[in-house]
Design a protein around this motif. Structure first.
Motif, PDB file in Angstrom:
ATOM      1  N   GLN A   1     -29.732  20.522  -5.442  1.00  0.00           N
ATOM      2  CA  GLN A   1     -30.948  20.191  -6.181  1.00  0.00           C
ATOM      3  C   GLN A   1     -32.126  20.212  -5.213  1.00  0.00           C
ATOM      4  O   GLN A   1     -32.389  19.245  -4.502  1.00  0.00           O
ATOM      5  N   LEU A   2     -32.825  21.337  -5.175  1.00  0.00           N
ATOM      6  CA  LEU A   2     -33.894  21.520  -4.194  1.00  0.00           C
ATOM      7  C   LEU A   2     -35.198  20.884  -4.665  1.00  0.00           C
ATOM      8  O   LEU A   2     -35.462  20.761  -5.860  1.00  0.00           O
TER       9      LEU A   2
ATOM     10  N   ALA B   1     -26.247   9.532   2.299  1.00  0.00           N
ATOM     11  CA  ALA B   1     -27.422  10.107   1.648  1.00  0.00           C
ATOM     12  C   ALA B   1     -28.460  10.444   2.696  1.00  0.00           C
ATOM     13  O   ALA B   1     -29.491   9.768   2.815  1.00  0.00           O
ATOM     14  N   PRO B   2     -28.218  11.491   3.511  1.00  0.00           N
ATOM     15  CA  PRO B   2     -29.200  11.860   4.535  1.00  0.00           C
ATOM     16  C   PRO B   2     -30.501  12.323   3.900  1.00  0.00           C
ATOM     17  O   PRO B   2     -30.495  13.018   2.877  1.00  0.00           O
ATOM     18  N   THR B   3     -31.608  11.938   4.512  1.00  0.00           N
ATOM     19  CA  THR B   3     -32.900  12.258   3.914  1.00  0.00           C
ATOM     20  C   THR B   3     -33.940  12.496   5.002  1.00  0.00           C
ATOM     21  O   THR B   3     -33.825  11.993   6.126  1.00  0.00           O
ATOM     22  N   ASN B   4     -34.961  13.271   4.643  1.00  0.00           N
ATOM     23  CA  ASN B   4     -36.105  13.512   5.521  1.00  0.00           C
ATOM     24  C   ASN B   4     -37.363  13.158   4.748  1.00  0.00           C
ATOM     25  O   ASN B   4     -37.878  13.963   3.980  1.00  0.00           O
TER      26      ASN B   4
ATOM     27  N   TYR C   1     -33.396  14.288  -2.266  1.00  0.00           N
ATOM     28  CA  TYR C   1     -33.843  14.384  -3.655  1.00  0.00           C
ATOM     29  C   TYR C   1     -32.679  14.285  -4.638  1.00  0.00           C
ATOM     30  O   TYR C   1     -32.869  13.892  -5.796  1.00  0.00           O
ATOM     31  N   GLU C   2     -31.484  14.620  -4.190  1.00  0.00           N
ATOM     32  CA  GLU C   2     -30.316  14.563  -5.074  1.00  0.00           C
ATOM     33  C   GLU C   2     -29.984  13.144  -5.499  1.00  0.00           C
ATOM     34  O   GLU C   2     -29.247  12.945  -6.467  1.00  0.00           O
ATOM     35  N   ALA C   3     -30.510  12.137  -4.811  1.00  0.00           N
ATOM     36  CA  ALA C   3     -30.285  10.749  -5.212  1.00  0.00           C
ATOM     37  C   ALA C   3     -30.843  10.465  -6.597  1.00  0.00           C
ATOM     38  O   ALA C   3     -30.370   9.558  -7.292  1.00  0.00           O
ATOM     39  N   ALA C   4     -31.850  11.239  -7.027  1.00  0.00           N
ATOM     40  CA  ALA C   4     -32.471  11.014  -8.329  1.00  0.00           C
ATOM     41  C   ALA C   4     -31.650  11.591  -9.473  1.00  0.00           C
ATOM     42  O   ALA C   4     -31.926  11.293 -10.637  1.00  0.00           O
ATOM     43  N   PHE C   5     -30.658  12.410  -9.170  1.00  0.00           N
ATOM     44  CA  PHE C   5     -29.833  13.066 -10.188  1.00  0.00           C
ATOM     45  C   PHE C   5     -28.457  12.413 -10.218  1.00  0.00           C
ATOM     46  O   PHE C   5     -27.913  12.020  -9.182  1.00  0.00           O
ATOM     47  N   ASP C   6     -27.855  12.358 -11.385  1.00  0.00           N
ATOM     48  CA  ASP C   6     -26.600  11.628 -11.544  1.00  0.00           C
ATOM     49  C   ASP C   6     -25.390  12.376 -10.992  1.00  0.00           C
ATOM     50  O   ASP C   6     -24.431  11.749 -10.534  1.00  0.00           O
TER      51      ASP C   6
ATOM     52  N   PHE D   1     -37.623  16.688 -12.689  1.00  0.00           N
ATOM     53  CA  PHE D   1     -38.270  15.716 -11.811  1.00  0.00           C
ATOM     54  C   PHE D   1     -38.030  14.318 -12.387  1.00  0.00           C
ATOM     55  O   PHE D   1     -38.881  13.750 -13.075  1.00  0.00           O
ATOM     56  N   PRO D   2     -36.831  13.753 -12.131  1.00  0.00           N
ATOM     57  CA  PRO D   2     -36.479  12.462 -12.746  1.00  0.00           C
ATOM     58  C   PRO D   2     -36.969  11.242 -11.989  1.00  0.00           C
ATOM     59  O   PRO D   2     -36.480  10.135 -12.230  1.00  0.00           O
ATOM     60  N   TRP D   3     -37.899  11.423 -11.076  1.00  0.00           N
ATOM     61  CA  TRP D   3     -38.448  10.279 -10.343  1.00  0.00           C
ATOM     62  C   TRP D   3     -39.048   9.284 -11.335  1.00  0.00           C
ATOM     63  O   TRP D   3     -39.701   9.664 -12.300  1.00  0.00           O
TER      64      TRP D   3
END
Length: 514
Positions: A332-333, A403-406, A382-387, A148-150
């Motif tokens: 990355q779920l 970067a599609p997101t809901n 959520y994958e935006a938080a991972f490199d 959880f790299p937020w």
């Protein structure tokens, strides 16, 4: 007989608690300042000042004191940063999951505080202290809940002096520069010396010097891209039962966009992009086939598919002639959103677990799709938080990123803006334009320098149409890959070991952070 005078027991100073209380207040306030540096506020410059405050609190402390003050700093940061979790879960769960996660993440910063008291003995202490903070972000990509790299330090920098460093060393280098500047300033306040001056000034100068090198030119032509935001009801977890409404909204908004294109109100796009999980896909989809054919251009469709009886979060390339094509499945779920970690333990605190099945993660295929004659990289929500997802896409040839997101789950709070800041950092890190289509906002078109060409509001139906450059050059951050992070981590570990060993040597009472 000789009488021996008995000295009275020393009176306990009733004011002895005051320095501790002041340090606790300083740690808490510094954590809140760090939170204030994050989007939607454009206050990136507060982040180094937050670490200046933390460094001053930790000065001359021992391990357990540093751990406690670091933990309080973490609470001041994570508790307000993650308030959107409460909206996601709803009142039926109470504040306990949100507060428990915040406290767990604050423990990482607590451990930072403790370890900093060890490395503060070493020459050039601001450098080693900054390395400790950034190194502690690595295990946060593993635990809790599979990572959880937020709230990584770099995510506070979608603009400003430090952002260009992302093109050299990605998020780890940006985070290191921010913290080093803050710790250097703290040492400079205490004692003006060369090392504190360099630690304060060099990160800022290096970032500013790199700005002219950030490439934004079109190396492989341009594409006009449309991002569709169909909107969604603000109902948190209950959105699961209203997937038909989500699909209908996005179909309707796409039809409105088609009408605007035909009327000449907006330019015709070369590519139309839908948000994450905007529709279910079960085999052929004549409605999507017709829409793509009416536009005469390919689509990228964020959808829920089923594989071996399990749902899977995917992006499909949808051709106007041949229909559904290549796909990328999210790797990355989201914990508790797309799968339940530690299911047996979670069942003890909520009945929600038994009504939620685990999604099937992607198998590690590069997130790069051929669509409309170009290669587009996709990293989902959520994958935006991972490199690794965006980097893997670029190394697989992506000329443009989506970067599609809901984010409709998380209400009108700050979560959508926090995530958008991550995509802005990724744009500079990889030298690519990034398209962010969101179900309920914030959707945006981001230029390769991290600036926002256009964006939408929250919980409204809208579409964005912008022309963006296609680029093929890889940045140094792409070529170095994870080695920047691994190197910073290794040097931090070496510094901690050296600092721990120095506690046994001469001069162990000496403490410094300068």
């Amino acid at each position: 007989m000789v009488e021996t005078a008995v000295e009275p027991a020393p009176r306990r100073d009733r004011r002895a608690w005051r320095p501790v209380a002041l340090r606790l207040a300083g740690a808490l306030a510094s954590g809140v300042v760090f939170y204030l540096s994050f989007a939607p506020r454009p206050l990136w410059w507060l982040a180094p000042l937050a670490f200046t405050g933390l460094a001053l609190v930790l000065h001359r402390r021992r391990f357990w004191g540093g751990l406690g003050y670091g933990f309080v700093f973490g609470l001041g940061f994570f508790v307000p940063l993650l308030t959107w979790l409460q909206h996601f879960l709803g009142p039926q769960f109470g504040p306990y999951p949100w507060l428990a996660l915040s406290a767990t993440l604050a423990l990482y910063l607590g451990l930072c505080g403790g370890l900093i008291t060890w490395v503060s003995r070493l020459p050039g202490a601001p450098v080693w202290a900054a390395l400790v903070v950034v190194a502690m972000e690595t295990p946060r990509t593993w635990f809790p809940f599979g990572g959880f790299p937020w709230g990584r330090v770099a995510f506070s920098q979608p603009e400003g002096a430090f952002l260009p460093l992302a093109s050299v060393g990605g998020a780890p280098l940006v985070g290191f520069a921010v913290v080093l500047c803050g710790f250097g300033l703290a040492a400079l306040v205490r004692r003006p010396r060369l090392v504190p001056v360099l630690a304060t000034v060099v990160p800022v100068v290096a970032g500013l010097a790199l700005w002219p090198a950030i490439g934004t030119d079109a190396q492989n032509g341009t594409r006009t891209v449309a991002a569709v935001q169909g909107n969604a009801p603000d109902v948190g977890l209950d959105l699961q039962g209203r997937r038909g409404e989500l699909r209908a909204n996005h179909l309707a908004e796409t039809e409105r966009l088609l009408a605007d294109v035909r009327a000449g109100r907006v330019p015709k796009p070369d590519l139309v992009v839908w948000p994450e999980s905007a529709t279910d896909v079960r085999g052929d989809d004549p409605r999507l086939d017709r829409l793509a054919a009416d536009f005469g251009v390919p689509f990228l469709i964020g959808a829920l598919d089923r594989v071996a009886g399990k749902p899977q979060n995917v992006v499909y390339a949808w051709d106007p002639v041949t229909g559904r094509g290549d796909r990328y499945a999210k790797q990355q779920l989201v914990p508790f959103g797309e799968y339940i970690p530690a299911r047996e333990i979670a069942r003890l605190v909520t009945p929600f677990v038994d009504d939620t099945g685990d999604m099937l993660p992607g198998t590690g295929e590069p997130p790069a799709l051929r669509v409309g004659g170009i290669t587009v990289g996709a990293f989902i929500c959520y994958e935006a938080a991972f490199d690794y997802p965006a980097r893997d896409a670029v190394l697989a040839g992506a000329q443009l990123l989506v970067a599609p997101t809901n984010n409709a789950w998380y209400g009108p709070g700050e979560m959508s803006y926090q995530q958008l800041a991550m995509s802005r950092l990724r744009a500079v890190e990889h030298g690519r334009a990034v398209i962010v289509p969101a179900t309920s906002g914030v959707s945006a078109v981001i230029r390769p320098d991290g600036s926002v060409a256009s964006s939408t509001g929250l919980f409204t139906a809208a579409s964005l149409v912008e022309t963006v450059p296609l680029r093929s050059t890889t940045t140094l951050a792409d070529r170095l890959g994870p080695w920047t992070e691994y190197t910073l981590l290794a040097v931090a570990v070496a510094a901690v070991v050296t600092g721990a060993l120095s506690l046994r040597g001469p001069g162990r009472t000496r403490r410094r952070l300068d």
